[in-house]
Scaffold this motif. Structure first.
Motif, mmCIF file in Angstrom:
data_model
loop_
_atom_site.group_PDB
_atom_site.id
_atom_site.type_symbol
_atom_site.label_atom_id
_atom_site.label_comp_id
_atom_site.label_asym_id
_atom_site.label_seq_id
_atom_site.Cartn_x
_atom_site.Cartn_y
_atom_site.Cartn_z
ATOM 1 N N PRO A 48 0.811 -1.225 0.000
ATOM 2 C CA PRO A 48 0.000 0.000 0.000
ATOM 3 C C PRO A 48 0.839 1.267 0.000
ATOM 4 O O PRO A 48 0.488 2.256 -0.649
ATOM 5 C CB PRO A 48 -0.813 -0.132 1.294
ATOM 6 N N GLN A 49 1.975 1.247 0.728
ATOM 7 C CA GLN A 49 2.815 2.434 0.784
ATOM 8 C C GLN A 49 3.631 2.630 -0.500
ATOM 9 O O GLN A 49 3.963 3.753 -0.868
ATOM 10 C CB GLN A 49 3.779 2.356 1.967
ATOM 11 N N THR A 50 3.958 1.534 -1.181
ATOM 12 C CA THR A 50 4.792 1.631 -2.385
ATOM 13 C C THR A 50 3.969 1.698 -3.668
ATOM 14 O O THR A 50 4.367 2.358 -4.627
ATOM 15 C CB THR A 50 5.754 0.432 -2.462
ATOM 16 N N MET B 32 -7.747 1.275 14.137
ATOM 17 C CA MET B 32 -8.080 2.405 14.990
ATOM 18 C C MET B 32 -7.828 2.109 16.469
ATOM 19 O O MET B 32 -7.686 3.021 17.287
ATOM 20 C CB MET B 32 -9.555 2.802 14.796
ATOM 21 N N PHE B 33 -7.788 0.817 16.814
ATOM 22 C CA PHE B 33 -7.545 0.452 18.206
ATOM 23 C C PHE B 33 -6.092 0.693 18.606
ATOM 24 O O PHE B 33 -5.770 0.691 19.795
ATOM 25 C CB PHE B 33 -7.909 -1.019 18.441
ATOM 26 N N ASP B 34 -5.218 0.878 17.623
ATOM 27 C CA ASP B 34 -3.808 1.151 17.917
ATOM 28 C C ASP B 34 -3.645 2.657 18.141
ATOM 29 O O ASP B 34 -3.513 3.432 17.196
ATOM 30 C CB ASP B 34 -2.929 0.669 16.747
ATOM 31 N N VAL C 219 -4.414 9.073 12.772
ATOM 32 C CA VAL C 219 -5.288 8.795 11.614
ATOM 33 C C VAL C 219 -4.508 8.992 10.316
ATOM 34 O O VAL C 219 -4.648 8.209 9.369
ATOM 35 C CB VAL C 219 -6.534 9.697 11.658
ATOM 36 N N ASN C 220 -3.668 10.004 10.271
ATOM 37 C CA ASN C 220 -2.865 10.251 9.077
ATOM 38 C C ASN C 220 -1.929 9.083 8.787
ATOM 39 O O ASN C 220 -1.752 8.691 7.627
ATOM 40 C CB ASN C 220 -2.049 11.535 9.239
ATOM 41 N N GLN C 221 -1.338 8.514 9.837
ATOM 42 C CA GLN C 221 -0.429 7.390 9.651
ATOM 43 C C GLN C 221 -1.174 6.152 9.182
ATOM 44 O O GLN C 221 -0.720 5.417 8.303
ATOM 45 C CB GLN C 221 0.305 7.069 10.957
ATOM 46 N N ILE C 222 -2.348 5.918 9.734
ATOM 47 C CA ILE C 222 -3.168 4.774 9.304
ATOM 48 C C ILE C 222 -3.558 4.927 7.844
ATOM 49 O O ILE C 222 -3.512 3.968 7.065
ATOM 50 C CB ILE C 222 -4.412 4.639 10.205
ATOM 51 N N PHE D 37 -9.035 9.438 2.766
ATOM 52 C CA PHE D 37 -9.372 8.333 3.672
ATOM 53 C C PHE D 37 -10.468 8.756 4.648
ATOM 54 O O PHE D 37 -11.431 8.004 4.876
ATOM 55 C CB PHE D 37 -8.118 7.899 4.440
ATOM 56 N N ILE D 38 -10.333 9.943 5.227
ATOM 57 C CA ILE D 38 -11.308 10.426 6.201
ATOM 58 C C ILE D 38 -12.697 10.543 5.566
ATOM 59 O O ILE D 38 -13.711 10.142 6.143
ATOM 60 C CB ILE D 38 -10.851 11.786 6.777
#
Length: 298
Positions: free
Chosen positions: A207-209, A257-259, A264-267, A279-280
């Protein structure tokens, strides 16, 4: 098989198969009139539907072999390349081909909805296998089109020809829906493999790449065309493949979200979103709460 023959017009393909050009934009080609030949790749500048009566070489789309047998329909859209691999042997074509140029359907109901017939973009392992009754129905549709082509062209010709092509394609849509059910041995496990693919994707750094997984990416990984894959998932789940991916994405997002150590930006970034606001927005559309509102409930 290295030879590429180009057919830009209906008359080009008629000549290649020793058929008369009765209309410049459409024909029902009798392939048995063609001279014996070796297999070759062919470019088609128009819609082409093959009904093969006998197995005479393997039908190739791109570099893939069609899941093909006697009484099979194969659909090609304009600009596609397909062919016959006869392994260098001479063979006698048999069967029929319905060919029609996009210009025939411009401005018609069919022209406005031709993209809905997604099987024109199906690829390997996705041909339409006809039962005997379905084959008879197909031949009846072709005979009606053929009748209009034999009739002197008048003000009714185009409307009747296009209407019969549309009827033919609508029957093919029904037959494909039947095939999704009856050929479970071919389609079995696609949904399970799709689910496993998404789980693996989101647990990796892809997902990041790469970003969010697209329907095209998932179909390619499962060795299916995007259209066939999408139609199959829709039939199996009632959701489009894109909706299924988004539902999976939101499910994973809820879990993460439990972490509390991750913002939120990092997720959003970890899930493949380039911009967190996208995403939001999606999360709130699907869940009814913003990510932070959802997080504060737990």
């Amino acid at each position: 098989m290295d030879t590429l023959r180009r057919f830009e017009t209906i008359s080009d393909y008629n000549s290649f198969n020793n058929n008369e050009t009765r209309h410049p934009l459409v024909n029902v080609v009798d392939l048995s009139k063609a001279a014996p030949r070796q297999g070759s790749r062919m470019f088609f500048g128009f819609y082409t539907i093959f009904l093969k009566d006998v197995k005479c070489g393997d039908i190739i789309y791109g570099r893939h072999t069609y899941d093909y047998q006697e009484g099979t329909l194969v659909f090609l859209g304009p600009g596609q390349v397909a062919g016959i691999n006869s392994n260098g042997e001479i063979y006698q074509p048999k069967g029929h081909a319905l060919i029609f140029h996009p210009d025939l359907i411009h401005g018609t109901q069919l022209g406005r909805h031709i993209q809905d017939y997604t099987f024109f973009s199906y690829q390997s392992n996705e041909a339409l296998h006809l039962s005997r009754r379905e084959r008879d129905m197909v031949l009846d549709c072709l005979s009606k089109i053929d009748y209009e082509l034999e009739h002197a062209i008048d003000k009714h010709s185009k409307r009747l020809i296009v209407s019969n092509i549309e009827l033919f394609l609508n029957y093919c849509t029904r037959f494909y829906e039947r095939q999704f059910i009856t050929r479970n041995h071919v389609n079995s496990g696609v949904l399970e493999r799709f689910e496993a693919l998404l789980n693996t994707y989101f647990s990796s750094d892809k997902p990041q790449t790469i970003g969010l997984p697209s329907v095209g990416y998932c179909a390619d990984q499962l060795h299916l065309s995007a259209n066939y894959f999408g139609d199959l998932i829709k039939k199996e789940t009632g959701q489009t493949a894109q909706e299924y991916i988004r539902a999976k994405l939101i499910g994973i997002a809820k879990e993460r979200m439990f972490d509390q150590s991750k913002s939120v930006n990092q997720i959003a970034y970890d899930l493949g979103f380039k911009y967190s606001q996208h995403f939001i927005r999606l999360f709130k559309q699907r869940v009814g709460l913003s990510p932070n509102e959802y997080r504060n409930l737990n």
